[in-house]
Structure formats: structure tokens, C-alpha cells
Design an enzyme around this catalytic site. Structure first.
Site, PDB file in Angstrom:
ATOM      1  N   ASP A   1      45.181  39.100  41.155  1.00  0.00           N
ATOM      2  CA  ASP A   1      45.039  38.683  39.756  1.00  0.00           C
ATOM      3  C   ASP A   1      43.692  37.983  39.544  1.00  0.00           C
ATOM      4  O   ASP A   1      43.637  36.764  39.544  1.00  0.00           O
ATOM      5  CB  ASP A   1      46.202  37.750  39.409  1.00  0.00           C
ATOM      6  CG  ASP A   1      46.273  37.403  37.942  1.00  0.00           C
ATOM      7  OD1 ASP A   1      45.632  38.090  37.128  1.00  0.00           O
ATOM      8  OD2 ASP A   1      46.976  36.428  37.606  1.00  0.00           O
TER       9      ASP A   1
ATOM     10  N   ASP B   1      45.235  44.881  35.107  1.00  0.00           N
ATOM     11  CA  ASP B   1      45.423  43.489  35.498  1.00  0.00           C
ATOM     12  C   ASP B   1      46.577  43.439  36.493  1.00  0.00           C
ATOM     13  O   ASP B   1      47.737  43.581  36.108  1.00  0.00           O
ATOM     14  CB  ASP B   1      45.738  42.636  34.264  1.00  0.00           C
ATOM     15  CG  ASP B   1      45.849  41.149  34.571  1.00  0.00           C
ATOM     16  OD1 ASP B   1      45.776  40.781  35.758  1.00  0.00           O
ATOM     17  OD2 ASP B   1      46.020  40.366  33.612  1.00  0.00           O
TER      18      ASP B   1
ATOM     19  N   HIS C   1      40.383  41.462  33.421  1.00  0.00           N
ATOM     20  CA  HIS C   1      39.724  40.146  33.429  1.00  0.00           C
ATOM     21  C   HIS C   1      39.173  39.826  34.810  1.00  0.00           C
ATOM     22  O   HIS C   1      39.713  40.234  35.833  1.00  0.00           O
ATOM     23  CB  HIS C   1      40.674  39.060  32.925  1.00  0.00           C
ATOM     24  CG  HIS C   1      41.800  38.704  33.848  1.00  0.00           C
ATOM     25  ND1 HIS C   1      41.681  37.735  34.819  1.00  0.00           N
ATOM     26  CD2 HIS C   1      43.075  39.160  33.932  1.00  0.00           C
ATOM     27  CE1 HIS C   1      42.831  37.605  35.452  1.00  0.00           C
ATOM     28  NE2 HIS C   1      43.696  38.468  34.948  1.00  0.00           N
TER      29      HIS C   1
ATOM     30  N   HIS D   1      47.971  32.947  40.949  1.00  0.00           N
ATOM     31  CA  HIS D   1      47.697  31.603  40.422  1.00  0.00           C
ATOM     32  C   HIS D   1      47.850  30.526  41.489  1.00  0.00           C
ATOM     33  O   HIS D   1      48.081  29.360  41.175  1.00  0.00           O
ATOM     34  CB  HIS D   1      48.588  31.281  39.211  1.00  0.00           C
ATOM     35  CG  HIS D   1      48.476  32.270  38.099  1.00  0.00           C
ATOM     36  ND1 HIS D   1      49.451  32.423  37.126  1.00  0.00           N
ATOM     37  CD2 HIS D   1      47.509  33.182  37.796  1.00  0.00           C
ATOM     38  CE1 HIS D   1      49.094  33.372  36.278  1.00  0.00           C
ATOM     39  NE2 HIS D   1      47.914  33.836  36.672  1.00  0.00           N
TER      40      HIS D   1
ATOM     41  N   GLU E   1      40.435  34.990  30.769  1.00  0.00           N
ATOM     42  CA  GLU E   1      41.767  35.494  30.392  1.00  0.00           C
ATOM     43  C   GLU E   1      42.854  34.484  30.723  1.00  0.00           C
ATOM     44  O   GLU E   1      43.822  34.313  29.975  1.00  0.00           O
ATOM     45  CB  GLU E   1      42.038  36.816  31.117  1.00  0.00           C
ATOM     46  CG  GLU E   1      43.357  37.495  30.719  1.00  0.00           C
ATOM     47  CD  GLU E   1      44.536  37.121  31.610  1.00  0.00           C
ATOM     48  OE1 GLU E   1      45.670  37.559  31.295  1.00  0.00           O
ATOM     49  OE2 GLU E   1      44.350  36.390  32.613  1.00  0.00           O
ATOM     50  N   GLU E   2      42.687  33.817  31.857  1.00  0.00           N
ATOM     51  CA  GLU E   2      43.751  32.962  32.382  1.00  0.00           C
ATOM     52  C   GLU E   2      44.011  31.712  31.540  1.00  0.00           C
ATOM     53  O   GLU E   2      45.006  31.020  31.747  1.00  0.00           O
ATOM     54  CB  GLU E   2      43.431  32.545  33.818  1.00  0.00           C
ATOM     55  CG  GLU E   2      43.381  33.692  34.825  1.00  0.00           C
ATOM     56  CD  GLU E   2      44.756  34.256  35.152  1.00  0.00           C
ATOM     57  OE1 GLU E   2      45.733  33.891  34.457  1.00  0.00           O
ATOM     58  OE2 GLU E   2      44.849  35.048  36.099  1.00  0.00           O
TER      59      GLU E   2
END
Length: 251
Positions: free
Chosen positions: A81, A143, A61, A219, A115-116
């Protein structure tokens, strides 16, 4: 972020990189896939010479997220990520093209949007593949590939994945990558491989570490290369595995 202009700009930038990298190859096509949100997905198709109807997919992603805010312009660099996964895909492509490789079976490199926020881009793409009866023989998901865990260099996620294909990857690691590896679990549909698994396709997800030891900066605004030691060496193992996978499935 999938709803930010920067999220779209990242995909357009990657499209230009892949097009420049494959310039002059009439067997390779790069195209955007539009969704009903801002960020598109990106698919590179490399047509097979002998069995073009058989398809193998390598994906990751391209969106990032900062869970500390709902604002679309808040900093979410996403170096691990999942810029690391996209970089790994790109390195696999670069090496194969530079070696004048021609696949016998069709390859598709995919950068999935959104994706997230629930695997949205890969879900749409995998659902469409199933509806169109695309003969996908295997899917490999990258990923988070650039954070070094304390024990294994590669962890093969064994839930929401295909056991025989995982065993094939294990053989490739032992023979060609030659790093410590083992099996681990996400415990949920933790990345885009699950979209393909849910449609009945064999998918695998080699990951950077056991989940409890994986990069805790993701994140957030701290998911940077500096917080991975300023090196991309760990991701090299995944690029080697991707190349071995591509070549291995041609026979």
C-alpha cells in the site's frame, strides 16, 4: 509520507524511472504536480494519435503511512500500500513502450500524492480536470495489487465505481487474464478512484482481495515484500489487466 522529504524523494525517483523508460518518445511527457504540502504528484501524458482529446487514466497513490505514529520519519515501507500499485503502473508502461505501442486516445499515468490522508492529491487533480473540462473517458485505479486473497485473484470494487466499466474489466479478466474474480465493496471512498467518481467520471478499482481478507500489514512497519511471500506474482495479474484495458479502449 506526504509531508516527509522521503515522500518527495520517492516521486522524484519515479519520475526518473519513467523518463528513462520513455526516452526518445516525443509523444510522451512526464511532469510533477505541486501541492501545498511536501510531496508532489506525478503525471505521464502519452498523446493519442487519432483522438488526443479523449483521455484514459491509470493511477495509483505513491504515499505511505504508519498509523501507529504521527512522526514523519517513522518507518512506513508501504510495499503493498501502495508500492505494488505504482509498480503495476510502471510495468504496464514498460511493456507498452517496449512493444512500440502508440495509443489512438491519450493515456495519462498518475502517481497521486497524499492519498492516505484523505485522497488529497487525486482530489486536486480530478477537480482541476473537471474545471478544465478534460474529456476523461475512463479511470483505472491500482491500489494494493500484490497480496493473494484466499479465493479470488482480482476483486472489482462495486461502490464509488462505474458499473459499465466494471463489466468491461470483467470481460477483460475472463478473456485475457484468466484468473478467478468477483465483486466486492469498500463501504466508503477508500482510494483515489472516488475522487474521479465524485467529479462525474467513470472509474474502476480492481483490488487484491475481499476487504476482510486483504493485507492486514498495511499502514504499519510490517508492510513489506517479505510479508507478501517475497514474490510479486500476484501483481502480474493486475499488470495484464492494465495492458488489456489500455489496448481495449483504443477501439
Amino acid at each position: 509520507y506526504y509531508e516527509a522529504k522521503s515522500g518527495k524523494d520517492a516521486v522524484l525517483w519515479l519520475k526518473r524511472q519513467w523518463e528513462e523508460m520513455t526516452k526518445g518518445r516525443n509523444d510522451i511527457n512526464v511532469e510533477l504536480v505541486s501541492h501545498n504540502w511536501t510531496q508532489p504528484s506525478l503525471i505521464l501524458t502519452w498523446k493519442g494519435t487519432d483522438f488526443p482529446q479523449e483521455v484514459f487514466i491509470l493511477g495509483g497513490h505513491i504515499d505511505s503511512i504508519n498509523h501507529n505514529t504521527d512522526e514523519t520519519d517513522f518507518i512506513a515501507p508501504g510495499a503493498d500500500d501502495n508500492a505494488s500499485g505504482i509498480a503495476t503502473l510502471t510495468e504496464v508502461l514498460r511493456v507498452l513502450v517496449n512493444q512500440s505501442f502508440s495509443p489512438r486516445r491519450t493515456l495519462k499515468f498518475m502517481a497521486y500524492a497524499a492519498e492516505e490522508v484523505g485522497l488529497l492529491g487525486s482530489h486536486e487533480i480530478a477537480s482541476k480536470a473537471k474545471k478544465n473540462k478534460l474529456n476523461v473517458k475512463g479511470v483505472l485505479q491500482f491500489d494494493m495489487t500484490n497480496f493473494m486473497g484466499p479465493d479470488w485473484n482480482i476483486v472489482l470494487i462495486d461502490d464509488y465505481t462505474n458499473k459499465p466499466q466494471n463489466e468491461f474489466l470483467a470481460e477483460l479478466i475472463d478473456r485475457y487474464v484468466k484468473v478467478p474474480w468477483g465483486y466486492g465493496r469498500c463501504g466508503y471512498a477508500c482510494s483515489d478512484h472516488a475522487s474521479w467518481t465524485n467529479e462525474g467520471y467513470p472509474a474502476s478499482f480492481p483490488f487484491e482481495a475481499k476487504m476482510r481478507y486483504s493485507n492486514h500489514h498495511i499502514h504499519t512497519d510490517h508492510d513489506t515484500l517479505a510479508n507478501m511471500g517475497g514474490t510479486t506474482s500476484p501483481a502480474t495479474n493486475f499488470a495484464k489487466l492494465g495492458i488489456a484495458f489500455v489496448i481495449g479502449v483504443q477501439n
